[in-house]
Design an enzyme around this catalytic site. Sequence first.
Site, PDB file in Angstrom:
ATOM      1  N   ARG A  75      36.091  46.689  26.245  1.00 27.92           N
ATOM      2  CA  ARG A  75      36.352  47.001  27.666  1.00 27.92           C
ATOM      3  C   ARG A  75      37.158  48.290  27.787  1.00 27.92           C
ATOM      4  O   ARG A  75      36.945  49.082  28.700  1.00 27.92           O
ATOM      5  CB  ARG A  75      37.070  45.831  28.344  1.00 27.92           C
ATOM      6  CG  ARG A  75      36.122  44.652  28.551  1.00 27.92           C
ATOM      7  CD  ARG A  75      36.758  43.540  29.320  1.00 27.92           C
ATOM      8  NE  ARG A  75      37.226  43.953  30.627  1.00 27.92           N
ATOM      9  CZ  ARG A  75      38.079  43.247  31.375  1.00 27.92           C
ATOM     10  NH1 ARG A  75      38.527  42.093  30.913  1.00 27.92           N
ATOM     11  NH2 ARG A  75      38.457  43.671  32.549  1.00 27.92           N
ATOM     12  N   GLN A 106      43.631  45.244  41.748  1.00 28.03           N
ATOM     13  CA  GLN A 106      43.438  44.120  40.822  1.00 28.03           C
ATOM     14  C   GLN A 106      42.788  44.622  39.538  1.00 28.03           C
ATOM     15  O   GLN A 106      42.637  43.864  38.584  1.00 28.03           O
ATOM     16  CB  GLN A 106      42.519  43.073  41.461  1.00 28.03           C
ATOM     17  CG  GLN A 106      43.081  42.481  42.732  1.00 28.03           C
ATOM     18  CD  GLN A 106      41.996  41.755  43.517  1.00 28.03           C
ATOM     19  OE1 GLN A 106      41.724  40.586  43.282  1.00 28.03           O
ATOM     20  NE2 GLN A 106      41.356  42.446  44.438  1.00 28.03           N
ATOM     21  N   HIS A 147      47.080  43.093  37.925  1.00 24.97           N
ATOM     22  CA  HIS A 147      46.577  42.319  36.784  1.00 24.97           C
ATOM     23  C   HIS A 147      46.781  43.051  35.455  1.00 24.97           C
ATOM     24  O   HIS A 147      46.172  42.686  34.456  1.00 24.97           O
ATOM     25  CB  HIS A 147      45.098  41.975  36.993  1.00 24.97           C
ATOM     26  CG  HIS A 147      44.876  41.037  38.148  1.00 24.97           C
ATOM     27  ND1 HIS A 147      43.658  40.854  38.751  1.00 24.97           N
ATOM     28  CD2 HIS A 147      45.744  40.230  38.825  1.00 24.97           C
ATOM     29  CE1 HIS A 147      43.778  39.974  39.742  1.00 24.97           C
ATOM     30  NE2 HIS A 147      45.025  39.591  39.817  1.00 24.97           N
ATOM     31  N   CYS A 179      53.474  46.382  17.001  1.00 26.74           N
ATOM     32  CA  CYS A 179      54.538  46.944  17.838  1.00 26.74           C
ATOM     33  C   CYS A 179      55.241  48.118  17.145  1.00 26.74           C
ATOM     34  O   CYS A 179      55.595  48.028  15.967  1.00 26.74           O
ATOM     35  CB  CYS A 179      55.546  45.849  18.167  1.00 26.74           C
ATOM     36  SG  CYS A 179      56.937  46.436  19.144  1.00 26.74           S
ATOM     37  N   GLY A 218      36.173  46.918  47.869  1.00 36.00           N
ATOM     38  CA  GLY A 218      35.501  46.462  46.648  1.00 36.00           C
ATOM     39  C   GLY A 218      36.085  45.242  45.980  1.00 36.00           C
ATOM     40  O   GLY A 218      36.116  45.173  44.757  1.00 36.00           O
ATOM     41  N   ASN A 244      32.794  47.121  51.713  1.00 34.88           N
ATOM     42  CA  ASN A 244      32.133  46.299  50.703  1.00 34.88           C
ATOM     43  C   ASN A 244      30.649  46.207  51.063  1.00 34.88           C
ATOM     44  O   ASN A 244      30.323  46.033  52.236  1.00 34.88           O
ATOM     45  CB  ASN A 244      32.767  44.880  50.689  1.00 34.88           C
ATOM     46  CG  ASN A 244      32.461  44.118  49.411  1.00 34.88           C
ATOM     47  OD1 ASN A 244      31.326  44.031  48.976  1.00 34.88           O
ATOM     48  ND2 ASN A 244      33.498  43.556  48.811  1.00 34.88           N
TER      49      ASN A 244
HETATM   50  P1  OAD Z   1      34.554  40.770  41.895  1.00 34.77           P
HETATM   51  O1  OAD Z   1      33.551  41.028  40.801  1.00 34.77           O
HETATM   52  O2  OAD Z   1      34.885  39.361  42.206  1.00 34.77           O
HETATM   53  O3  OAD Z   1      34.067  41.430  43.261  1.00 34.77           O
HETATM   54  C1  OAD Z   1      33.614  42.763  43.311  1.00 34.77           C
HETATM   55  C2  OAD Z   1      33.321  43.097  44.747  1.00 34.77           C
HETATM   56  O4  OAD Z   1      32.937  44.459  44.801  1.00 34.77           O
HETATM   57  C3  OAD Z   1      32.186  42.285  45.383  1.00 34.77           C
HETATM   58  O5  OAD Z   1      32.616  41.793  46.653  1.00 34.77           O
HETATM   59  C4  OAD Z   1      31.061  43.304  45.547  1.00 34.77           C
HETATM   60  O6  OAD Z   1      30.265  43.050  46.708  1.00 34.77           O
HETATM   61  C5  OAD Z   1      31.845  44.590  45.704  1.00 34.77           C
HETATM   62  N1  OAD Z   1      31.128  45.822  45.326  1.00 34.77           N
HETATM   63  C6  OAD Z   1      30.102  45.975  44.452  1.00 34.77           C
HETATM   64  N2  OAD Z   1      29.733  47.274  44.388  1.00 34.77           N
HETATM   65  C7  OAD Z   1      30.549  47.956  45.222  1.00 34.77           C
HETATM   66  C8  OAD Z   1      30.677  49.331  45.600  1.00 34.77           C
HETATM   67  N3  OAD Z   1      29.872  50.260  45.074  1.00 34.77           N
HETATM   68  N4  OAD Z   1      31.626  49.672  46.501  1.00 34.77           N
HETATM   69  C9  OAD Z   1      32.441  48.723  47.038  1.00 34.77           C
HETATM   70  N5  OAD Z   1      32.363  47.419  46.720  1.00 34.77           N
HETATM   71  C10 OAD Z   1      31.434  47.023  45.831  1.00 34.77           C
HETATM   72  O7  OAD Z   1      35.860  41.620  41.510  1.00 34.77           O
HETATM   73  P2  OAD Z   1      37.361  41.468  42.083  1.00 34.77           P
HETATM   74  O8  OAD Z   1      37.364  41.070  43.495  1.00 34.77           O
HETATM   75  O9  OAD Z   1      38.071  42.699  41.671  1.00 34.77           O
HETATM   76  O10 OAD Z   1      41.101  39.125  37.448  1.00 34.77           O
HETATM   77  O11 OAD Z   1      37.892  40.274  41.199  1.00 34.77           O
HETATM   78  C11 OAD Z   1      39.237  39.907  41.303  1.00 34.77           C
HETATM   79  C12 OAD Z   1      39.742  39.430  39.970  1.00 34.77           C
HETATM   80  O12 OAD Z   1      38.868  38.449  39.462  1.00 34.77           O
HETATM   81  C13 OAD Z   1      39.765  40.479  38.885  1.00 34.77           C
HETATM   82  O13 OAD Z   1      40.902  41.327  38.928  1.00 34.77           O
HETATM   83  C14 OAD Z   1      39.776  39.657  37.632  1.00 34.77           C
HETATM   84  C15 OAD Z   1      38.804  38.553  38.027  1.00 34.77           C
HETATM   85  O14 OAD Z   1      39.089  37.310  37.491  1.00 34.77           O
HETATM   86  C16 OAD Z   1      41.598  39.015  36.212  1.00 34.77           C
HETATM   87  O15 OAD Z   1      40.986  39.303  35.210  1.00 34.77           O
HETATM   88  C17 OAD Z   1      43.012  38.502  36.173  1.00 34.77           C
END
Ligand code: OAD
Length: 271
Positions: A75, A106, A147, A179, A218, A244
């Site tokens: 990653r 996030q 995060h 470390c 997003g 979004n």
């Molecule tokens: P998600 O994968 O849950 O959601 C991504 C969002 O981005 C979706 O609502 C899509 O519709 C939107 N999206 C896709 N392409 C896009 C674009 N070009 N422009 C704007 N939006 C777009 O990701 P997060 O909401 O970030 O946590 O997920 C939250 C957390 O869930 C992450 O930080 C991670 C995960 O578990 C940890 O790892 C602690």
Amino acid sequence: MRDEIDSREVEQAKDLLSMAGAMIILTGAGISADSGLATFRGADGLWRNYRAQELATPEAFAEDPRLVWEWYGIRREAAASCEPNMAHLALARLASERDGVTIVTQNVDGLHTRAAEMVALERSTAEAARMERPEVDGTARLPLELHGCLFRVRCTQCGERYGHREPINADSVATLPACRSCASLLRPDIVWFGESLGAAIEIAFGRAQEADLCLVVGTSAVVQPAASIAMVVRQAGGKIVEVNPEPTPLTSVAAVSLRGGAAELVPSLVS
Ligand code: OAD
């Protein structure tokens, strides 16, 4: 007709942004999708692979640190090979030009930080050229990374945290990052499932209480407590503007919800 509605909504969102005093910007994986990084819950999302979600836990690291580091190494390489896009850059410029703007992400990909550094460099170069002082240093307004970050590590023993960008050698436990102070095993400085978010979330909630507006870009807005930052702004009397391509649980409470990609829409909102 649809274009007309969209452009009216874009104007409405622009007005809300320009009238707001303090503002909080909450971003998720979707803002980096336009830089080429996978989201978590999309069709090719990282969490579609069940094993991936299982790896993001302290238990998985305790059991098999080599495997977990191998996955974070992959990653890290993916994020390092991407560039901040127009949305990251537009938000970094906004945060550096206007007081009271806080970016809360996030994401762990470091792209907001890189954008902030690029903008600080742009500004210091412009300033230096104007003032003929090449040593002038721009100050980056860094995001709150709720995060954690793929490019930071934390010592499993002494707890020291620091930036770390080197490639990960996960051939064996002996080759994993150690470390710099006590030589113990390092871990990615990421908040894993079941862990608490630390000081960043408290700062974010504090800023949310004060904000007139929350721009949400997003995120699927299903992961707590990050998603509730927007609700705190709303409950304190502020407005939500969302960008979004898909509706989310915040759509029905947003003053404006724009359907589209971040790199296309965000620059036009904050220019
Ligand atoms: P998600 O994968 O849950 O959601 C991504 C969002 O981005 C979706 O609502 C899509 O519709 C939107 N999206 C896709 N392409 C896009 C674009 N070009 N422009 C704007 N939006 C777009 O990701 P997060 O909401 O970030 O946590 O997920 C939250 C957390 O869930 C992450 O930080 C991670 C995960 O578990 C940890 O790892 C602690």
